[in-house]
Every structure is written in C-alpha cells, then in structure tokens.
Design a protein around this motif. Structure first.
Motif, PDB file in Angstrom:
ATOM      1  N   GLN A 128       0.824  -1.206   0.000  1.00 37.86           N
ATOM      2  CA  GLN A 128       0.000   0.000   0.000  1.00 37.86           C
ATOM      3  C   GLN A 128       0.860   1.259   0.000  1.00 37.86           C
ATOM      4  O   GLN A 128       1.985   1.257   0.485  1.00 37.86           O
ATOM      5  CB  GLN A 128      -0.918   0.031   1.230  1.00 37.86           C
ATOM      6  N   SER A 130       0.122   5.898  -0.347  1.00 35.00           N
ATOM      7  CA  SER A 130      -0.874   6.963  -0.439  1.00 35.00           C
ATOM      8  C   SER A 130      -0.261   8.147  -1.160  1.00 35.00           C
ATOM      9  O   SER A 130       0.959   8.327  -1.167  1.00 35.00           O
ATOM     10  CB  SER A 130      -1.367   7.382   0.949  1.00 35.00           C
ATOM     11  N   ARG A 237     -10.323   9.646  -1.135  1.00 28.61           N
ATOM     12  CA  ARG A 237     -10.357   8.366  -0.429  1.00 28.61           C
ATOM     13  C   ARG A 237     -10.569   7.165  -1.350  1.00 28.61           C
ATOM     14  O   ARG A 237     -10.715   6.049  -0.856  1.00 28.61           O
ATOM     15  CB  ARG A 237     -11.437   8.345   0.674  1.00 28.61           C
ATOM     16  N   VAL A 239      -9.219   4.401  -4.268  1.00 29.51           N
ATOM     17  CA  VAL A 239      -7.974   3.645  -4.367  1.00 29.51           C
ATOM     18  C   VAL A 239      -7.690   3.307  -5.826  1.00 29.51           C
ATOM     19  O   VAL A 239      -8.585   2.882  -6.566  1.00 29.51           O
ATOM     20  CB  VAL A 239      -8.045   2.353  -3.530  1.00 29.51           C
ATOM     21  N   GLY A 261      -3.893   4.719  -2.105  1.00 28.26           N
ATOM     22  CA  GLY A 261      -4.997   5.528  -1.607  1.00 28.26           C
ATOM     23  C   GLY A 261      -4.801   6.987  -1.999  1.00 28.26           C
ATOM     24  O   GLY A 261      -3.717   7.544  -1.848  1.00 28.26           O
TER      25      GLY A 261
END
Length: 383
Positions: A128, A130, A237, A239, A261
């Motif tokens: 992951q 962001s 928000r 993805v 994200g």
C-alpha cells in the motif's frame, strides 16, 4: 531539514485533537487566503500556501498523521525508516505471514489435511501507498511517483538463497521430505506427530552456505519508485490498483498489486458534488439589477457569462460540461454557480440619499418571494 519546519498543527491553526472536518475547514481558509491567484507576485503568500498544502497532506492522511503525532516530522520524512510510503499502514512492519505455513507448522498433515507444498508457486502480497493530489488533478487526472518498500528477488543469488559458487543440498534432518516425525510417550501410548522441518522450512533442501545479501531467503526488501496514473474523475479516499507492482512472488509465482490511496486537497473556490462542481460569484447590487458580463473561474480557466438583469441573490446558473470528467467513462459534469449580491456596509450621505430615491421610485413593498429557488440545488445541499 525536518527540524526547521513549523509544526503542522500550528500551520493550519488547529489543535492536535482537531477532527478531520476541522482540519479540512482550516486548510480551505488558509488556501483561500494565500492562493497564488489572489496574491500574484507575493513570495510570502506563495510560501504560506505551500506550507499549508504540506501540512494538510500529512494531517488529512490517517497513517501519516499517526506517524507525525508519534515521531514528528521525522515520521513522515520520505528518507526516514522504511521509506515513508506506507499509506494505509504496514501491518506488522511489512513482515509477511503465510497462514498456510502457520497451520502446517502446527498441524502438519494431521487431522486429514494436506500439507501445503512450500515449493509451489505463490503469489506475492499486495503493498500500500498513499498520495495527495490537488482538486484540479483529481478532476483531470495526473501522474504521480510513489516510493514504497517492496520485496524483490535477491539479485545476488537470483532467488536461490545460496552463495555464489554453491548450490542447495538435500536437508539431512528430513531427508528431503520437508517434514519430520516426533514421538511422544503418553498414558495412552506413543503418539507420533508430523511437523514441518525447521531446518529447511519444509522445502526439503537447504543452503549450507547462504547468500550474504539475503541471508539465504532469496528475497530482499528495497525502496522502489513507481509511476502511478491517477485517472481523471477520481474522488477523495478512492484507491488506484496497480497490477503486478506489489511484492514479488515465490517460486515463480506472480507479483502482488500496489494499492494507492488517493487524498484530494479541498479547493478554496470549488466544491465537488458528484461529477458537478459549484462555486459562488459575488456581484454588486448594480450588476445584479442591470445585468453584466462576468468572468467566471472554471477548471479550464475563466469563461465569460452574461448575467441577466434582475438576477436575485441565490440564483444559480449552469455551465454545461465545465465540471469533472466521469471516472472510467465519457463526458463531464456541469459547473453550478451561485450568485451572491454584495451589500455595501458603509455608505456616504449622497449614496444613502440616492438609495432612498431609488426605493421611493421602486416602491417600499418587497417583491413576492421567488418560487423558482424553493427546493433548488443549494437548498437541498447542506453546506
């Protein structure tokens, strides 16, 4: 340097206990105050605008905010720790657990189950990250580069785990079977259990001279920069999934995915409503009464609009297809513009007299309440 930066909560003027909405509201006020379009050529305003953007990027992201609260600026510095690209958090510090291995180590082939073949191809796990983008980038799409720690095949031993010039050998503890039997004497007799061989990890082979770079695992962790295409129309928000850019697989298995994200900074002028955007345009009483040609800001730059005479406070006009691109589709939303009439607070005696004369000419009775705005867009939408 991180130590020279101001505290992010101080930059936005909020407490450490501020809610997400309070942080967002504070950022919008700062962005509107210091926006370059409103302060052309002002270097100090530009610096404050960038400072507010940086603070919001951290405090609007739950994972980054938690690291900042704990470690300060060092916790969100890209060069700190494992790379600062963790996005939604790294679970157990990025350690990969294989549930199959856990159960096989406890139960082996017992209870009628089949032991997982440790030499079979296994898909790599997802990772992951962001990224924070501007309102305009979300509307039109952009390309961003993220830096994430990723598990890769060791380039020193090509994933074999053996030092150069050596090869793996049959495990002497399990004779290549990958499992060992243990016998325990109990009141009910001898019970034999089968478990995964700890020396070779169930693979049946081990490296007597392991690779020094990967310590015999065949895999290493390194920071990787990956270009990510952010599609037009993405919302806060959501993805973006980048296939095949996660941790590399085992035994020739496919790589996992990178899940990014997306945090969208609020805009000081525009607000999103689905694929539409809206804003307010302030006009004088004379412009509203007599009509005028306005320059209205849009995502594509300023456009001209002929304001009709007699426009009322709260009137809304629509600019077709000046909104946000439909995500993974065709067409764009619209821009909805609300008219705000600026009522002067300080008037000279001459101006007051003229307004009294106009009021006498028009009549003092207020016009009947307009019906066309009841239940309209802005009455339905709570600001």
């Amino acid at each position: 340097m991180a130590e020279n930066k101001r505290d992010y909560y101080e930059v936005l003027g909020v407490d450490k206990s501020a809610s997400e909405d309070e942080i967002k509201k504070a950022y919008r006020q700062m962005a509107k105050k210091y926006h370059p379009d409103l302060n052309p050529g002002n270097a100090e305003a530009e610096k404050s605008f960038k400072e507010a953007n940086e603070a919001y990027e951290v405090l609007s992201d739950g994972d980054k905010k938690a690291r900042y609260d704990r470690f300060g600026h060092a916790g969100v510095d890209p060069n700190y720790g494992a790379g600062g690209g963790g996005g939604f958090g790294g679970g157990f510090g990025g350690i990969d657990f294989d549930i199959g291995d856990i159960f096989s180590s406890f139960f082996g082939g017992g209870f009628g189950g089949q032991r997982v073949n440790p030499n079979a191809p296994q898909r790599g796990s997802d990772i992951q990250a962001s990224v924070t983008i501007s309102f305009e980038e979300a509307a039109k799409g952009s390309k961003k580069t993220v830096e994430v720690p990723r598990i890769e095949v060791c380039d020193e031993c090509s994933g074999s785990g053996a030092a150069q010039g050596t090869t793996s050998q049959t495990c002497p503890d399990c004779n290549g079977s990958g499992v060992v039997n243990t016998t325990q004497r109990t009141a009910f007799g001898n019970i034999t259990q089968q478990r995964q061989c700890s020396k070779c990890g169930g693979r049946g082979r081990y490296n007597p001279t392991p690779c020094t770079k990967c310590k015999g695992t065949g895999r290493i962790r390194r920071n990787i920069k990956i270009d990510v295409n952010i599609p037009a129309g993405i919302d806060d928000r959501q993805v973006v999934n980048v296939r095949g850019q996660g941790n590399k697989g085992v035994n020739g298995g496919p790589a996992g995915d990178l899940r990014v994200g997306v945090n969208v900074r609020p805009h000081p002028f525009f607000e999103r409503d689905g694929y539409n955007v809206w804003c307010e345009v302030t006009v004088s009483f004379a412009q509203a009464a007599l009509g005028d040609e306005l320059e209205v800001p849009t995502l594509d730059g300023k456009v001209k609009y002929s304001l009709p005479a007699g426009s009322q406070p709260g009137d809304i006009f629509r600019l077709k297809e000046k909104g946000i691109q439909n995500l993974n589709g065709r067409g764009r939303g619209d821009q909805l513009v609300k008219i705000v009439v600026d009522v002067p607070k300080k008037l000279t005696d001459r101006q007051k007299e003229l307004i009294r004369e106009l009021n006498a000419e028009l009549g003092s009775n207020p016009p009947e309440e307009r019906q066309d705005n009841k239940g309209g867009f802005f009455n339905k939408k709570k600001r």
